[in-house]
Enzyme design. Structure first.
Site, short mmCIF file in Angstrom:
data_model
loop_
_atom_site.label_atom_id
_atom_site.label_comp_id
_atom_site.label_asym_id
_atom_site.label_seq_id
_atom_site.Cartn_x
_atom_site.Cartn_y
_atom_site.Cartn_z
N CYS A 142 -3.03 -12.54 18.07
CA CYS A 142 -2.91 -11.43 18.92
C CYS A 142 -1.28 -11.19 18.77
CB CYS A 142 -3.38 -11.88 20.85
SG CYS A 142 -3.60 -11.51 22.18
N HIS A 199 -8.89 -13.02 19.66
CA HIS A 199 -8.76 -14.19 20.08
C HIS A 199 -9.63 -15.07 19.16
CE1 HIS A 199 -4.80 -14.93 22.27
NE2 HIS A 199 -5.52 -14.05 22.85
N GLU A 213 -10.09 -18.02 18.50
CA GLU A 213 -10.74 -19.10 18.91
C GLU A 213 -11.51 -19.54 20.39
OE1 GLU A 213 -6.65 -18.29 20.97
OE2 GLU A 213 -7.64 -17.71 18.73
#
EC number: 4.3.2.10
Length: 203
Positions: A82, A184, A186
């Site tokens: 990011c 992202h 994650e």
């Protein structure tokens, strides 16, 4: 060998969610702001949310910027997520013109699209050029974005994946051992975990 990934703490990222994702795939990672610990690691993750100038200022405060530039240039696997991806570039126009880490050529610019800004939510990937961290990721895979600025690349050969949002927005970029991930991983389910596992396997 006890491989380990350093997740850089510079007060600009959701560090725990990144670490939990690495824990989930069985990758050994640790959070640190210590240059010596970063140097001892086998790979580096630079996460980040917030404004580009604040992030660069924070990295420079204790010399982390120089450490990660040296480690990346010496061939250590390195990925920015990011805002961390945007910091890899030469400069950004966010708030005020600010120099970045200069690891990948290009400039961060304000998004220009008829769609809502920030670009927030799930979007699909186009993959014009494969790279190591995209192994097993198919065209059309959905990943989770939150950003208002995008990377304008100096060399289109650094572009590995992009999404369409009224314009083409780089989603994955790379140069040698250095990777940038605008979304992202994650927060991107199995696709995101696959990308993080691929990064872990570079060590």
């Amino acid at each position: 060998m006890n491989k380990k990934i350093a997740i850089i703490d510079y007060d600009m990222g959701n560090l725990l969610s990144v670490k939990k994702a690495f824990d989930y795939i069985g990758a050994n990672s640790f959070i640190t702001s210590d240059s010596k610990e970063i140097e001892k690691s086998d790979a580096i993750i630079l996460p980040g949310v917030g404004a580009f100038p604040d992030a660069m200022s924070s990295l420079k405060e204790n010399g982390i910027d120089k450490t990660i530039i040296n480690e990346a240039k010496n061939g250590k696997p390195f990925a920015g997520i990011c805002l961390g991806m945007q910091l890899l570039f030469d400069e950004s126009e966010e708030v005020t013109n600010t120099k970045g880490l200069g690891l990948i050529g290009g400039k961060i610019r304000k998004m220009k699209t008829e769609f809502k800004i920030p670009h927030m939510g799930w979007n699909s990937l186009n993959i014009p050029r494969e790279c190591n961290i995209l192994k097993g990721v198919s065209k059309g895979s959905y990943v989770y974005f939150v950003h208002s600025y995008y990377a304008e690349l100096a060399d289109k050969n650094n572009l590995n994946a992009y999404c369409d949002y009224g314009t083409k927005l780089p989603a994955v970029v790379s140069y040698k051992n250095i990777f940038g991930i605008q979304f992202h991983p994650e927060k991107s389910g199995e696709i995101g975990l696959t990308i993080l596992k691929n990064f872990w396997e570079l060590i």
